[in-house]
Motif scaffolding. Structure first.
Motif, PDB file in Angstrom:
ATOM      1  N   ILE A 198      36.969  40.704  44.120  1.00 59.82           N
ATOM      2  CA  ILE A 198      37.926  41.440  44.948  1.00 59.82           C
ATOM      3  C   ILE A 198      37.911  40.916  46.380  1.00 59.82           C
ATOM      4  O   ILE A 198      38.963  40.704  47.001  1.00 59.82           O
ATOM      5  CB  ILE A 198      37.631  42.948  44.910  1.00 59.82           C
ATOM      6  CG1 ILE A 198      38.026  43.521  43.534  1.00 59.82           C
ATOM      7  CG2 ILE A 198      38.382  43.692  46.025  1.00 59.82           C
ATOM      8  CD1 ILE A 198      37.628  44.964  43.328  1.00 59.82           C
ATOM      9  N   PRO A 214      34.055  49.235  42.307  1.00 60.38           N
ATOM     10  CA  PRO A 214      34.346  48.455  41.097  1.00 60.38           C
ATOM     11  C   PRO A 214      33.414  48.836  39.949  1.00 60.38           C
ATOM     12  O   PRO A 214      32.227  49.080  40.165  1.00 60.38           O
ATOM     13  CB  PRO A 214      34.100  47.012  41.555  1.00 60.38           C
ATOM     14  CG  PRO A 214      34.207  47.044  43.047  1.00 60.38           C
ATOM     15  CD  PRO A 214      33.675  48.392  43.442  1.00 60.38           C
ATOM     16  N   GLN A 266      38.630  48.177  49.336  1.00 63.14           N
ATOM     17  CA  GLN A 266      37.229  47.786  49.186  1.00 63.14           C
ATOM     18  C   GLN A 266      36.256  48.878  49.614  1.00 63.14           C
ATOM     19  O   GLN A 266      35.156  48.983  49.088  1.00 63.14           O
ATOM     20  CB  GLN A 266      36.957  46.506  49.978  1.00 63.14           C
ATOM     21  CG  GLN A 266      37.699  45.296  49.440  1.00 63.14           C
ATOM     22  CD  GLN A 266      37.252  44.001  50.075  1.00 63.14           C
ATOM     23  OE1 GLN A 266      36.096  43.598  49.979  1.00 63.14           O
ATOM     24  NE2 GLN A 266      38.177  43.313  50.733  1.00 63.14           N
ATOM     25  N   THR A 296      44.649  43.790  45.664  1.00 59.23           N
ATOM     26  CA  THR A 296      44.105  42.873  46.667  1.00 59.23           C
ATOM     27  C   THR A 296      45.225  42.253  47.493  1.00 59.23           C
ATOM     28  O   THR A 296      45.015  41.872  48.642  1.00 59.23           O
ATOM     29  CB  THR A 296      43.271  41.760  46.004  1.00 59.23           C
ATOM     30  OG1 THR A 296      44.104  40.962  45.161  1.00 59.23           O
ATOM     31  CG2 THR A 296      42.144  42.346  45.181  1.00 59.23           C
ATOM     32  N   THR A 306      41.133  39.016  47.932  1.00 56.74           N
ATOM     33  CA  THR A 306      41.753  39.610  49.117  1.00 56.74           C
ATOM     34  C   THR A 306      41.929  38.559  50.200  1.00 56.74           C
ATOM     35  O   THR A 306      42.991  38.472  50.838  1.00 56.74           O
ATOM     36  CB  THR A 306      40.905  40.782  49.644  1.00 56.74           C
ATOM     37  OG1 THR A 306      40.795  41.782  48.619  1.00 56.74           O
ATOM     38  CG2 THR A 306      41.550  41.415  50.872  1.00 56.74           C
TER      39      THR A 306
END
Length: 330
Positions: free
Chosen positions: A311, A124, A119, A105, A315
């Protein structure tokens, strides 16, 4: 009979619906036969670090749960981005997975150009654990606390350096924030993982590091490394007598390192769900919890949706820290 636009639209929709159902059925059948061969967990750092330790702890138990060998393979370099790129481009069949981390991230903002989108290109599965980072120095270094370390750095600029697991990793960013808050200047030395980093730290080639607790804990217990502070907001159960950086004087300092599993983005949803189910059962088991406690880690085991949310949040958070610290890698 001429085909009217309305009839054409209905036929197109019907065909599309049939195709979707066929794909769903095929995906379901594929997921039911999965896995029928070994699965690879890609570790984006050199062997011997926290990522490697967690991958092997999870892989051993996942082998028993899935009935297929789970192989751990290291693909280190470029701040963990080489391994992430490799998995993002792997066949999305559930047989190649990434042990990702908070570093990914951060890399999104640190690297001016990445060959993948963390992403968009990776799905995930679940977070394995969170591990606090710890500021350590060689035990031969004549400093016993944070204040003494800052004074030593200012008095000995020729020895003022710190090691990390690579450019754009949490250790790198922690080091940059440390310098900002202490008014010091340190030379950053990037390694491909905790193994080579610890070797140079023990050998006196570098002054300090902000590595995760797991790889340095044995050296701390052996008296070869001295912990000065942990980087998270609360103390670590593995090092209860070691203060946080906030307690030591760097107010508001709170960065830890999480680790998790991700698959190529197009991996069938049924396989992602199965992976999440099996991994969460393992991560939340008492046996795995004890293993995590032994290495200074806090087990998580959340849903893939919750991991995706973390995430996104991380980020955004690190994008600001990276900008403020002026950290860039071409």
């Amino acid at each position: 009979m001429p085909v009217t636009p309305t009839r054409l639209s209905r036929r197109t929709l019907a065909r599309a619906a049939a195709a979707t159902l066929a794909l769903a059925a095929a995906g379901g059948a594929w997921a039911q036969s999965w896995p029928n061969r070994p699965i690879t967990l890609v570790v984006p750092f050199a062997a011997g670090g926290t990522t490697d330790v967690l991958a092997r702890a999870l892989g051993e138990r996942l082998t028993a749960a899935l009935g297929q060998p789970v192989i751990v393979e290291s693909k280190p370099g470029a701040g963990a981005t080489i391994g992430a790129d490799y998995v993002s481009k792997a066949k999305p069949d559930g047989y190649t997975l990434l042990i990702g981390a908070v570093h990914h991230t951060i890399a999104t903002s640190v690297y001016s150009k990445l060959p993948y989108d963390f992403q968009r290109d990776l799905a995930p599965v679940t977070m394995i654990a969170m591990v606090p980072n710890v500021l350590v120095v060689n035990a031969a270094t004549p400093v016993k606390n944070l204040a003494e370390l800052v004074s030593y750095i200012k008095a000995h600029p020729e020895h003022a350096n710190f090691g990390s697991n690579g450019n754009g990793t949490a250790q790198h960013l922690i080091g940059m924030q440390f310098q900002q808050q202490t008014g010091t200047t340190l030379t950053h030395v990037a390694y491909k993982g905790s193994g080579p980093l610890a070797s140079d730290l023990l050998g006196g080639q570098i002054l300090m590091s902000f590595d995760t607790i797991t790889p340095v804990l044995p050296h701390i217990k052996a008296g070869k490394l001295r912990p000065l502070a942990v980087t998270t907001a609360t103390r670590s159960a593995a090092l209860p007598d070691v203060p946080t950086l906030d307690q030591a004087g760097l107010k508001g300092f709170n960065i830890g390192t999480w680790f998790g599993v991700l698959a190529p983005a197009a991996t069938p949803r049924d396989i992602v769900v199965r992976l999440n189910s099996e991994m969460v059962k393992i991560i939340r088991s008492p046996e795995f919890g004890q293993r995590m406690a032994d290495i200074g880690a806090i087990p998580i085991g959340n849903s893939s949706e919750d991991m995706a949310g973390e995430i996104r949040s991380e980020t955004d958070k690190f994008a600001k820290l990276v900008k403020d610290a002026h950290v860039t890698v071409n």
